[in-house]
Each structure stands twice: as C-alpha cells, then as structure tokens.
Design an enzyme around this catalytic site. Sequence first.
Site, short mmCIF file in Angstrom:
data_model
loop_
_atom_site.label_atom_id
_atom_site.label_comp_id
_atom_site.label_asym_id
_atom_site.label_seq_id
_atom_site.Cartn_x
_atom_site.Cartn_y
_atom_site.Cartn_z
N CYS A 87 0.84 -1.20 0.00
CA CYS A 87 0.00 0.00 0.00
C CYS A 87 0.88 1.26 0.00
O CYS A 87 1.50 1.55 -1.00
CB CYS A 87 -0.97 -0.02 1.18
SG CYS A 87 -2.33 1.14 0.99
N HIS A 196 -3.54 -5.63 1.43
CA HIS A 196 -2.77 -5.81 2.67
C HIS A 196 -2.68 -7.27 3.14
O HIS A 196 -3.52 -7.70 3.92
CB HIS A 196 -3.42 -4.99 3.79
CG HIS A 196 -3.22 -3.53 3.64
ND1 HIS A 196 -2.23 -2.84 4.30
CD2 HIS A 196 -3.89 -2.61 2.90
CE1 HIS A 196 -2.30 -1.56 3.97
NE2 HIS A 196 -3.29 -1.39 3.12
N GLU A 198 -0.74 -8.49 5.33
CA GLU A 198 -0.48 -8.59 6.77
C GLU A 198 -1.75 -8.57 7.60
O GLU A 198 -1.73 -8.90 8.79
CB GLU A 198 0.49 -7.47 7.21
CG GLU A 198 -0.13 -6.09 7.41
CD GLU A 198 -0.41 -5.34 6.11
OE1 GLU A 198 -0.34 -5.94 5.03
OE2 GLU A 198 -0.72 -4.13 6.19
#
Lengths: 226, 87
Positions: A87, A196, A198
Amino acid sequence: MTARIGVVTFPGSLDDRDTRRAITLAGAEPVALWHKDKDLGQVDAVVLPGGFSYGDYLRAGAISRFSPVMESVIEQAKAGLPVLGICNGFQVLTEAHLLPGGMLGNDHLHFICRDQKLRVENAGTAWTGDYRQGQEIHIPLKNMDGRYVADEYTLDKLEAEGRVVFRYLDLNPNGSLRDIAGITNEAGNVVGLMPHPEHAVEPLIGTGRTDGLPFFTSILKKLVNA
Amino acid sequence: MARVVVDVMLKPEILDPQGQAVQRALPRLGFTGISDVRQGKRFELEVEGPVDEAALARIHDLAESFLANTVIEDFTVKVEEVAGAAE
C-alpha cells in the site's frame, strides 16, 4: 539462525505493527527500523508497510522516498535485497523508481475498504513462492491513492516479462490500469502491491482467511534456503 | 527576495477525476461552455538572493526530482516577481 526482516516505521505508518506480527507468525524475526535510521542493521529483507507516511502531503510516498532509511533501502534493493512494499510502501517504491509507473488517487475519489479478490499472476518472486501460479486469494484492501498508472510501453513490458504479480478479480477497486494490483522489478526481489496481506494472517481477523501469510513464509523459505 | 512558481499538472493522457468532478459541477452552477477541467498544484518558492541561472537550475532540479513525479506529471518553472534583487 532465523531470518531477520526489517519493517520501516515512517511518521504516519499504520500497519508496521501488524506487519511485524505477520512476520513473527510466519516464523521469522521482525526488526523495527526507524525512518531516520541510515543503517538497516543486518536485516535479510525489508518491508515498507501501509499507512500515510508524512501525511501523503506532496504525493503518496513522495516525502518518505527521501528519508534517510530509504537511501540504504534503495541502494541495497538494487543489489538484490528483498523488499516488499504494501500500500503506502508500494507508493514509496514507485516514487523511489524501484518499481515503474506511479500511484494516483482512486478514480471514484473515495477511500475504499473491502475484501478484495486477487489472482496471483507470478509465483516466482521472492515474496510469492508459496503461492501457486493462478491462485485466487482474498485479502483486505484499504486506500485512497491506489490507482496504478504507467504508459502503454511500460504496461506492455510488464505484461511481456511476467512482472504483473497480482491482478484484481471481479472488481477493479480504484481504476488501476489493466487491473494491476501488484508488480515486481526485473530481478523479482522488489514487489509492491496495494492490498494488505499482513491483515490476513490469522483466521480470527480480517477476511477470516489466512491468504496473506504465504507472503511472509515465502520470503522466510527463500532466505533460509539461500 | 524573489518568488519562483512551480506549476505541476498531471500528464494530459492521465485521467484526472478531481478535474472531472469540478467540471461536472459547472452547469449546475450556471457556468456553461467549459468542456474540460484539469486540476493541478502550484508551489510558490520564496528565494533568498538573486534568481540567476544557477538558482533557476537548482529549482528546476528540485521540481523534477521532488515537487513533480515526472512519471505521471509535467511541470513548469517561472519567476513571478523580483523585488529588491540586484540587476
């Protein structure tokens, strides 16, 4: 000795802690790096996390690109250090010209937050080895400036060289050209993507799936086997 | 002191949704006959000392490497006013 993966915190980074947690869950050792650090401290790879570094005031990622830590990241990325930009981190990588093209405001002008379906187009990079070519995954997406643009020549080159790593499926959330969600450099050590991973490493949070975890196991396996 | 203005615009071929949103609002406000709007950024740099060729060259480098991202944007540099400078 396990792999040490640095995670840079810029002023305005939001996802640095989630990224360090994902690295721990994958079995590697996260190392917190500060934007003023000139030295990367013997890390084996670096993640530039999501957020709004320096408020995105000039352009997303533009000010971070000139932070002291990026001098070392740029130099070492060119020498083969694996670097993942998520990002805002992807935006920093394009601003640093480690990845081609640029990132602009979403075509609908809104912030977007959704579970995004993606196709893994290249399972041969340092960060995608634990995916299967063509695999479809769901990971969260949240951004304001996620529209990937590049000129036709660059887009054709990326396609021809297999450097489009992820493509948006079902819905293009931001007007990115050719539905591009993530790309890699020529060597395959630098990868950037807007969604994302994560945030999708534990079944209890995010999408309820762990489709993001292979990013971090991929790099660990690559480093351990190196 | 002199002022140097750097104008930064998205390259013509790149979609500018902000400009389009402004353009779409115009008829509603009673403005007709404007077929396109593109929105850019203006930087006003107050420069100490004379704005000579060397100073302008430095500002050009600054604009090219930082104020604009030349992958997606074009820029122009112009001196707006010179007050009290030598010459």
